[in-house]
Structures are given as structure tokens and as C-alpha cells.
Write an enzyme that holds these catalytic residues in place. Sequence first.
Site, PDB file in Angstrom:
ATOM      1  N   ASP A 132      -2.366 -26.139 -11.824  1.00  0.00           N
ATOM      2  CA  ASP A 132      -2.605 -26.944 -10.628  1.00  0.00           C
ATOM      3  C   ASP A 132      -2.633 -28.422 -10.996  1.00  0.00           C
ATOM      4  O   ASP A 132      -3.196 -28.807 -12.029  1.00  0.00           O
ATOM      5  CB  ASP A 132      -3.942 -26.566  -9.980  1.00  0.00           C
ATOM      6  N   ARG A 180       4.970 -24.697  -6.970  1.00  0.00           N
ATOM      7  CA  ARG A 180       4.284 -24.706  -5.679  1.00  0.00           C
ATOM      8  C   ARG A 180       4.375 -26.122  -5.122  1.00  0.00           C
ATOM      9  O   ARG A 180       4.057 -27.094  -5.827  1.00  0.00           O
ATOM     10  CB  ARG A 180       2.813 -24.311  -5.826  1.00  0.00           C
TER      11      ARG A 180
END
Length: 326
Positions: A132, A180
Amino acid sequence: MENAIRDFFMHLSQNKVLNQGAKRWGLKLGAQHVVAGTTIDEMIASIKKLNEKGIACTIDNLGEFVYEKVEATGAKEQILNVIEAIHTNNLDAHISLKPSQLGLDIDYHFCRNNLKEIVTKAKKYEIFVNFDMEDHARLQQSFDLLDDLSADYDNIGTVIQAYFFRAIEDIKQYKNYRLRIVKGAYKEDATVAYQDKNEIDQNYIELIEWHLLNGKFTSIATHDHYVINHVKDFVKKHGIPKEKFEFQMLYGFREEMQYELVIDGYNFCTYVPFGEDWYGYFMRRLAERPQNLNLLVKQVFNKKTNTIIGIGIVAFLLGRMTKRKN
């Protein structure tokens, strides 16, 4: 107005007093609607229910901005336990982690070693690990970690944040990774990131389209049905197979739409956070898209939650007033 709301929720996310209060009251605040439990066993039970409906999951052991090695090591051990639980329970799930939770702010090589241990175990079980992305101060080092570990591992990917000016260069550089794509959830300076919502939205769509056409695999993280419908039309127009992308939403948000997308034959993945350190995560989700508040207000906010947010509003307003006087 929207920027003021965003600033407000970012202010709340960084308030240590409210964060400690949220940990203390935990699920009594309604956190169970946005966090899949505080323990691995609770999280596993939540994921099994989602898997039964055809929904894959990415698991986030909540926590970030760690400055003590013992805390970072504890986070690493917890993630290793999660990987073992995914394997043991034969779950359709993978890992999402934040480098700062694993010691990026302590020492780069210490963080790299923690990540390597996690990625090694995940590869053994053929489990994907997503790095992330966090705020701009940690952005390049996070990409450096990805580059470093990619020399030996192919089960890793990362996140592209649409509000950064550099996002289009980053997505081209990492087109051969599973990515993502998100709009971005931190308050960033105008020298590095778009500030206007329309500009962010436009860049978000452009990044999605580019990676769908040129990239390896695209995870489209959004709750916006306009974006979802746009993607549906785009992939149909360009003959992009459903195997090349998935939609992602946060645990507890727009659940009916999640199930509808699965029924319609689309790959779907729910971002599943768990643990006690949920408060900052949740406030940033509201800062990222204030409309999320409307999605959860009836099911999450009760009297005690409103009290905490009320305190936050007072603190925020007092801070603004103080700045103006100075």
C-alpha cells in the site's frame, strides 16, 4: 466546502486522543461495520462469509507510522500469522501492508528485511502481497522497496494514487505489475498533487483506462457507480477480458453493489481491515470521499460515536480560529 470537509477528517485521523479513545471503546462505536474484527480469528470468520458469496479479499493488519523496532517486529509477526491463516483455511485472500508499519521510518534496510520475510512466506503459499502507498514523504522509498524485492519475487504489486502529478509516469513504469488504482487518501501539498476534485477524478479515469489497455492486472478501487459503469462500458468497447481486472471496495461499504458485481460475473475483491488501530484508517476513508459518510451514517454512528466526532469538530474549529488570529 469539500476541501474543508477533507481537512476536517484528516485532522480527526491525526488526533491521538481520539485515536486512543477509539481503541478503548472499540466495537462499541460501531467499528464492526468497517473493520472485520480485532483478532485474526474474527477476521477469518468475516472473510469466509465473503468468500462464500464469491468475493475475494485483501487483508490489512491495521497500523502505520511505527517508530519503534519492537512494534514493527510485532506487526511483521502478525502478518506472518495472517498468511499462515490464509493458507490453513484455504481462503481466497491476499495481503495488503504498509511499509511504515514495518519500520520504513526507522531504517530502510530493517523494513526491507521485514518485508522480505513476509513476501518469502507468502510466495511459499502462492499468496500475493500488495504494498500500500502512503503519503508523499514515503512514496519514493516505497517504490524503492518494490524495485528491490522484485529482483527475487514476482508475487508483489503496489498502488497508484491518482492525485499525484507523477502517477502517469509511475503507472507506465510499473505496468507489468498487478496495480490497485485509487484516488488518494492523504492531504498532500499542491506542489506534488492535484487539489481539485474534478482534476483528480479525470486523472483517475485516465490511469484506469491506460492500465486496462497496457497493464498486467488492474484493481479498480472505487465506490462510485459512475466510475464502475464507465469501466464496464470501456472494457466492453475495447474487448478487455474480465480476467484482467477486478473491482475493489472497502469492507462494510456498498455491500449490495459488491454482490451485484459478482452476480454480473465481474471479479470482485473486498479490502478487509482488522485490528484495534482502526480509527485513523476510517477517518481517512471519509476524508478521501466524504460521501462515504452517507453510506455508513445509519449503521455506524451511535450516540458515543457522535460524541467523539463532536469533540473532533470543536478541536478542529478551535484550531482554525487560532490560526486565523495568529
